[in-house]
Design a protein around this motif. Structure first.
Motif, PDB file in Angstrom:
ATOM      1  N   LEU A   3       0.827  -1.210   0.000  1.00 37.50           N
ATOM      2  CA  LEU A   3       0.000   0.000   0.000  1.00 37.50           C
ATOM      3  C   LEU A   3       0.861   1.260   0.000  1.00 37.50           C
ATOM      4  O   LEU A   3       0.487   2.268  -0.615  1.00 37.50           O
ATOM      5  CB  LEU A   3      -0.925  -0.009   1.210  1.00 37.50           C
ATOM      6  CG  LEU A   3      -2.025  -1.076   1.198  1.00 37.50           C
ATOM      7  CD1 LEU A   3      -2.748  -1.113   2.532  1.00 37.50           C
ATOM      8  CD2 LEU A   3      -3.026  -0.817   0.078  1.00 37.50           C
ATOM      9  N   SER A   4       2.012   1.210   0.655  1.00 35.75           N
ATOM     10  CA  SER A   4       2.911   2.359   0.676  1.00 35.75           C
ATOM     11  C   SER A   4       3.438   2.653  -0.725  1.00 35.75           C
ATOM     12  O   SER A   4       3.526   3.815  -1.141  1.00 35.75           O
ATOM     13  CB  SER A   4       4.088   2.103   1.629  1.00 35.75           C
ATOM     14  OG  SER A   4       3.648   1.979   2.957  1.00 35.75           O
ATOM     15  N   LEU A  63       0.714   4.266  -2.669  1.00 33.05           N
ATOM     16  CA  LEU A  63       0.552   5.653  -2.259  1.00 33.05           C
ATOM     17  C   LEU A  63       1.655   6.538  -2.836  1.00 33.05           C
ATOM     18  O   LEU A  63       1.409   7.666  -3.277  1.00 33.05           O
ATOM     19  CB  LEU A  63       0.542   5.743  -0.726  1.00 33.05           C
ATOM     20  CG  LEU A  63       0.173   7.082  -0.092  1.00 33.05           C
ATOM     21  CD1 LEU A  63      -1.147   7.600  -0.632  1.00 33.05           C
ATOM     22  CD2 LEU A  63       0.102   6.947   1.427  1.00 33.05           C
ATOM     23  N   LEU A  64       2.888   6.034  -2.872  1.00 33.79           N
ATOM     24  CA  LEU A  64       3.990   6.785  -3.479  1.00 33.79           C
ATOM     25  C   LEU A  64       3.699   7.076  -4.948  1.00 33.79           C
ATOM     26  O   LEU A  64       3.978   8.176  -5.449  1.00 33.79           O
ATOM     27  CB  LEU A  64       5.303   6.011  -3.351  1.00 33.79           C
ATOM     28  CG  LEU A  64       5.975   5.990  -1.983  1.00 33.79           C
ATOM     29  CD1 LEU A  64       7.181   5.059  -1.999  1.00 33.79           C
ATOM     30  CD2 LEU A  64       6.404   7.393  -1.561  1.00 33.79           C
ATOM     31  N   SER A  65       3.134   6.099  -5.639  1.00 30.62           N
ATOM     32  CA  SER A  65       2.805   6.285  -7.053  1.00 30.62           C
ATOM     33  C   SER A  65       1.722   7.348  -7.219  1.00 30.62           C
ATOM     34  O   SER A  65       1.797   8.201  -8.116  1.00 30.62           O
ATOM     35  CB  SER A  65       2.347   4.953  -7.660  1.00 30.62           C
ATOM     36  OG  SER A  65       2.050   5.093  -9.029  1.00 30.62           O
ATOM     37  N   LEU A  66       0.715   7.344  -6.344  1.00 28.52           N
ATOM     38  CA  LEU A  66      -0.340   8.352  -6.404  1.00 28.52           C
ATOM     39  C   LEU A  66       0.201   9.744  -6.108  1.00 28.52           C
ATOM     40  O   LEU A  66      -0.174  10.722  -6.759  1.00 28.52           O
ATOM     41  CB  LEU A  66      -1.450   8.003  -5.407  1.00 28.52           C
ATOM     42  CG  LEU A  66      -2.362   6.824  -5.751  1.00 28.52           C
ATOM     43  CD1 LEU A  66      -3.304   6.537  -4.600  1.00 28.52           C
ATOM     44  CD2 LEU A  66      -3.146   7.097  -7.022  1.00 28.52           C
ATOM     45  N   HIS A 106      -2.091   5.556  11.882  1.00 30.16           N
ATOM     46  CA  HIS A 106      -1.548   6.739  11.221  1.00 30.16           C
ATOM     47  C   HIS A 106      -1.489   6.556   9.703  1.00 30.16           C
ATOM     48  O   HIS A 106      -1.685   7.528   8.953  1.00 30.16           O
ATOM     49  CB  HIS A 106      -0.158   7.052  11.776  1.00 30.16           C
ATOM     50  CG  HIS A 106      -0.191   7.775  13.083  1.00 30.16           C
ATOM     51  ND1 HIS A 106      -0.061   9.142  13.184  1.00 30.16           N
ATOM     52  CD2 HIS A 106      -0.364   7.325  14.353  1.00 30.16           C
ATOM     53  CE1 HIS A 106      -0.139   9.508  14.448  1.00 30.16           C
ATOM     54  NE2 HIS A 106      -0.321   8.422  15.186  1.00 30.16           N
ATOM     55  N   PHE A 107      -1.241   5.331   9.253  1.00 29.29           N
ATOM     56  CA  PHE A 107      -1.210   5.089   7.810  1.00 29.29           C
ATOM     57  C   PHE A 107      -2.593   5.296   7.188  1.00 29.29           C
ATOM     58  O   PHE A 107      -2.722   5.884   6.109  1.00 29.29           O
ATOM     59  CB  PHE A 107      -0.716   3.669   7.518  1.00 29.29           C
ATOM     60  CG  PHE A 107      -0.674   3.344   6.056  1.00 29.29           C
ATOM     61  CD1 PHE A 107       0.361   3.810   5.250  1.00 29.29           C
ATOM     62  CD2 PHE A 107      -1.691   2.597   5.467  1.00 29.29           C
ATOM     63  CE1 PHE A 107       0.393   3.527   3.887  1.00 29.29           C
ATOM     64  CE2 PHE A 107      -1.661   2.306   4.114  1.00 29.29           C
ATOM     65  CZ  PHE A 107      -0.624   2.777   3.324  1.00 29.29           C
TER      66      PHE A 107
END
Length: 442
Positions: free
Chosen positions: A72-73, A76-79, A340-341
């Motif tokens: 998922l991280s 999220l980096l790609s987004l 927090h994520f």
């Protein structure tokens, strides 16, 4: 025939499998094309939850939380990257269409729609194949393969860098395809590939001859010698059958996932960049211009005296049930990280995306940098690095200060209170740890 079912929920599900008609997904203007990828996100989440439920009912192993957070991280980096930079593929396509278009097929003709479906997937086959066979492209694509697990969350493990080379393979389509239909199928090609990242679906009979299926894609993600550089098709497997890169799943040999040499880390920034660093160092240290260029443009397994793609015998054999990289952290710390994520995933990043048109570049960049730092810290915490507590203390304090200065996205009082409590707690934890170390030294 699929368009007779008009309910929005069903329509969104049909798009996941491209079970849509040309009439309902053809547009004259580029700006009229919906953002199908963003609209598919709730379906991604729903299918991930469904996969977990099926695994639980079957009594199988549930996806590991550390691996799922890592996947998922990366997603999220790609987004976040797309918030700052335009789609390279679309920008290059539009430039080529403006300057070199020879004939534009009519946008409202079903033949154009089906032609584009095939053409985009054919181009994707070569994007994907070169992503494995050219080292500098593999440096970006390896991010998608560095999980030792294989489940629907793995589909979200994307590279921010791979798109900077993908555009080359789509540009020729601008000679004859309208941009609006290209954008439709460029999105559908990506969305379709989500569901093939699972072990919960077996072989699908005759469909295996035409479509890319979970069985085919399990082979693609394997690090068994027979799996390497196989099954590149996105929607269709016919390209692999035509060009000799097809390999069926073997019942007698379980597929083992991951890289040939796994990175053994949950930290996503390192996972995104580590092979770029390796390629640069190797090219710098090797003698001869020809060898330097070969390091960059030949396969990841190449070295002097070997074929372009390296030697199959150099690929290490794998155990049927190898020991995966893992790290056990306390339950309270896992709950803390995921809480927090989820704030980032459900509130912060969507807020930035929704308001990006009215936010200044500096404000957007600062918030993105903070989220990237957050993902880096959470990876360090899961890796149990000795300095992770100090990093989380710094991260929490930065938020409190930035919030007071009005430099963060507007969030609820509850979230602000959570960050304030987190900052206080981590300052105390770090102070107590340092005191304990000093007392132990004495």
């Amino acid at each position: 025939m699929f368009s007779v079912i008009k309910h929005p929920l069903v329509t969104g599900l049909r798009r996941m499998f491209i079970l849509v008609s040309p009439n309902e997904t053809s547009f004259e203007k580029l700006e009229d094309v919906p953002n199908y990828v963003d609209e598919a996100v709730p379906y991604f989440i729903a299918l991930i939850i469904m996969e977990w439920s099926v695994l639980y009912l079957r009594g199988g192993n549930l996806p590991r939380l550390n691996d799922s957070l890592s996947s998922l991280s990366h997603g999220l980096l790609s987004l976040l990257h797309s918030l700052l930079f335009r789609s390279t593929e679309l920008a290059a396509f539009m430039w080529a269409y403006t300057h070199f278009n020879i004939i534009t097929l009519p946008w409202n003709n079903p033949i154009t729609w089906f032609t584009c479906l095939l053409a985009v997937d054919f181009a994707y086959y070569w994007v994907h194949r070169f992503g494995h066979e050219v080292n500098f492209m593999w440096a970006g694509h390896q991010t998608h393969h560095n999980s030792e697990d294989f489940n629907l969350s793995t589909a979200l493990r994307q590279s921010f860098a791979h798109r900077y080379s993908n555009w080359v393979f789509y540009v020729p389509l601008a000679l004859f395809l309208p941009p609006s239909i290209f954008l439709v199928h460029n999105q559908f090609n990506l969305i379709y590939q989500f569901w093939v990242h699972t072990e919960t679906i077996g072989k699908l009979g005759p469909l295996e001859w035409i479509l890319s299926t979970p069985s085919h894609h399990r082979v693609h993600h394997g690090r068994n010698p027979y799996c390497i550089d196989k099954n590149y098709g996105g929607v269709f497997i016919i390209w692999d059958r035509l060009f000799g890169t097809f390999e069926g799943e073997k019942d007698e040999e379980k597929v083992v996932y991951g890289l040939v040499h796994n990175i053994n880390s949950w930290e996503p920034v390192y996972a995104q960049l580590h092979h770029f660093i390796y390629v640069i160092k190797t090219a710098w240290n090797i003698d001869g211009l020809s060898n330097k260029l070969s390091v960059i443009f030949k396969g990841p397994g190449w070295s002097p005296g070997k074929p372009r793609l390296g030697c199959v015998e150099d690929i290490p054999q794998v155990e049927p049930s190898p020991v995966k990289y893992d790290s056990n952290i306390s339950v309270w710390k896992a709950i803390y990280i995921w809480t927090h994520f989820l704030i980032l995933l459900l509130f912060w990043q969507p807020g930035l995306s929704m308001h990006k048109q009215i936010l200044s570049t500096s404000y957007l960049s600062m918030n993105i940098a903070y989220i990237v730092f957050t993902l880096f810290v959470f990876g360090c915490m899961y890796d149990k690095r000795s300095y992770s507590d100090e990093l989380e203390m710094i991260r929490s304090v930065i938020f409190v200060v930035a919030w007071q200065l009005g430099a963060t996205m507007p969030v609820s009082g509850t979230i602000c209170g959570l960050y304030l409590a987190s900052a206080v707690c981590w300052v105390a934890v770090v102070a107590l740890n340092k005191t304990a170390v000093k007392n132990k030294e004495k």
